[in-house]
Design a protein around this motif. Structure first.
Motif: not given
Ligand code: ATP
Ligand code: MG
Length: 365
Positions: A309-313, A328-350
């Motif tokens: 149903x999904x992939x864990x990268x 998505x992600x099943x087609x990604x090659x190992x060592x591929x460069x990825x650009x990530x984004x976090x939605x600020x409303x989903x962040x937690x701070x401790x």
């Protein structure tokens, strides 16, 4: 289930734990003084790592272990010095013991017989419980002729047949296979809706906790880390411990440094705005990270698990491993460069020192 005999059915009772503590000897305090109010009819799931005191807590409520201090009230009545049978609780143990010389029917019917229920009614009641638990074919057998999972179901039947006001379960489904566990979970939820007993249910299984509980009590070394609804536990974990304990894969937790304006990862990449300076731990759930062609954070794919149903990268980000759940992600090659984004409303701070959550660190959400 067949018509319920209300004469024998007990009303759900609130459970109050007031400074309840347990030490097996002077050097090892298993549960420091603990306070909690379990509402009448509420389904509480107790969750925590092995050895944190879950069974001890349940056994003190049932009266199988003495409290070292504090009071336990069931239905407003102090019970900590009462014998187990006077407390109105039925319990399914982690190591349940059935009466070996009795048939499955007699094991389940025993408490009804002791309570003086007429035979016809007993047969109807045991029959209904046996059907619910898939035991109807086995009523004539002795416990020694049953599998572990079947014995566990008999133990559950024995506890629920009287429809007590308080039901205590210590990992009652642990011996069952995945399908039976799933079916039993639905049956237990349904049973709870119908009889509404105040229920305390110990488990290691997060899915059981999330789906059965009105509130989850998370225990860590005998202390309550958080006691709240499944949604609140998942979306607003009170500590790093809770954040990492709930969720599969668990929440990602990354060390960050604040300069009074920006939070930065160990390699200097900016991740969020926050007005306090110092060391923090930043939490983000795997499903709240997006990996795309463009994004502010640079990471590299280390490995990938395709679950259908999904992939864990798993990616390297600033020297930490970050897990991302994505369809998505099943087609990604190992060592591929990825650009990530976090939605600020989903962040937690401790707080990096105490591990406690900092409320509204990125504005209310
Ligand atoms: N009779 C005993 N004497 C001394 N220590 C005990 C006794 N029973 C339990 N303990 C200790 O108390 C702690 C809590 O045990 P408990 O059985 O409550 O844990 P638990 O959370 O139920 O763990 P698990 O998930 O493995 O069942 C453990 O460290 C255990 O070793
Ligand atoms: Mg236990």
């Amino acid at each position: 289930m067949a018509a319920i005999d209300t004469a024998i059915r007990a009303a759900a009772a609130a459970i109050a734990l007031k400074g309840v503590s347990k030490a097996y000897d002077a050097h090892s305090v298993v549960i420091p003084p603990l306070d909690a109010e379990l509402r009448a009819g509420e389904f509480t799931v107790v969750l925590g790592p092995s050895g944190c005191g879950k069974s001890t807590l349940l056994q003190m409520i049932a009266g199988l272990e003495r409290v070292s201090g504090g009071a336990i009230l069931i239905g407003g009545r102090e019970v900590q010095d009462l014998e187990p049978k006077l407390r109105g609780c039925a319990m399914v143990f982690q190591n349940y013991a059935l009466y070996p010389h009795m048939s499955v029917f007699d094991n389940i019917a025993y408490s009804l017989k002791v309570a003086g229920m007429p035979k016809g009614e007993r047969i109807a009641r045991v029959g209904a419980v046996a059907r619910m638990l898939g035991l109807d074919e086995l009523l004539g057998r002795k416990p020694a002729q049953l599998s572990g999972g079947q014995r566990q179901r008999v133990a559950i039947g024995r506890a629920i047949v009287r429809e007590p006001g308080v039901l205590l379960f210590d990992e009652p489904l642990s011996n069952l296979d995945a399908q039976l566990r799933h079916d039993m979970r639905i049956e237990l939820a349904d049973l709870h809706r119908r009889i509404g007993a105040t229920t305390v249910f110990v488990t290691h299984d997060q899915v059981e906790a999330m789906t059965l509980a009105d509130r989850i009590l998370i225990l860590n070394k005998g202390r309550i880390e958080q006691f709240d609804t499944p949604r609140a536990i998942y979306h607003r974990p009170a500590s790093v411990f809770v954040a990492k304990f709930i969720g599969a894969p668990p929440m990602n937790v990354l060390p960050v440094t604040g300069d009074g304006m920006t939070l930065r990862l160990a390699d200097g990449q900016a991740v969020a705005q926050h007005a306090d300076s110092g060391q923090f731990l930043l939490g983000i759930r795997p499903e709240d990270v997006t990996a795309s062609a463009k994004g502010p954070l640079q990471a590299q794919l280390r490995y990938r698990e395709d679950l259908g149903s999904h992939s864990v990268l798993a990616v390297d980000l600033a020297g930490s491993t970050l897990r991302i759940a994505t369809p998505f992600g099943a087609e990604l090659e190992i060592s591929a460069k990825l650009a990530l984004d976090f939605s600020p409303t989903r962040l937690h701070l401790f707080d990096a020192g105490t591990g406690q959550a900092i409320a509204n660190a990125f504005g209310p959400h």
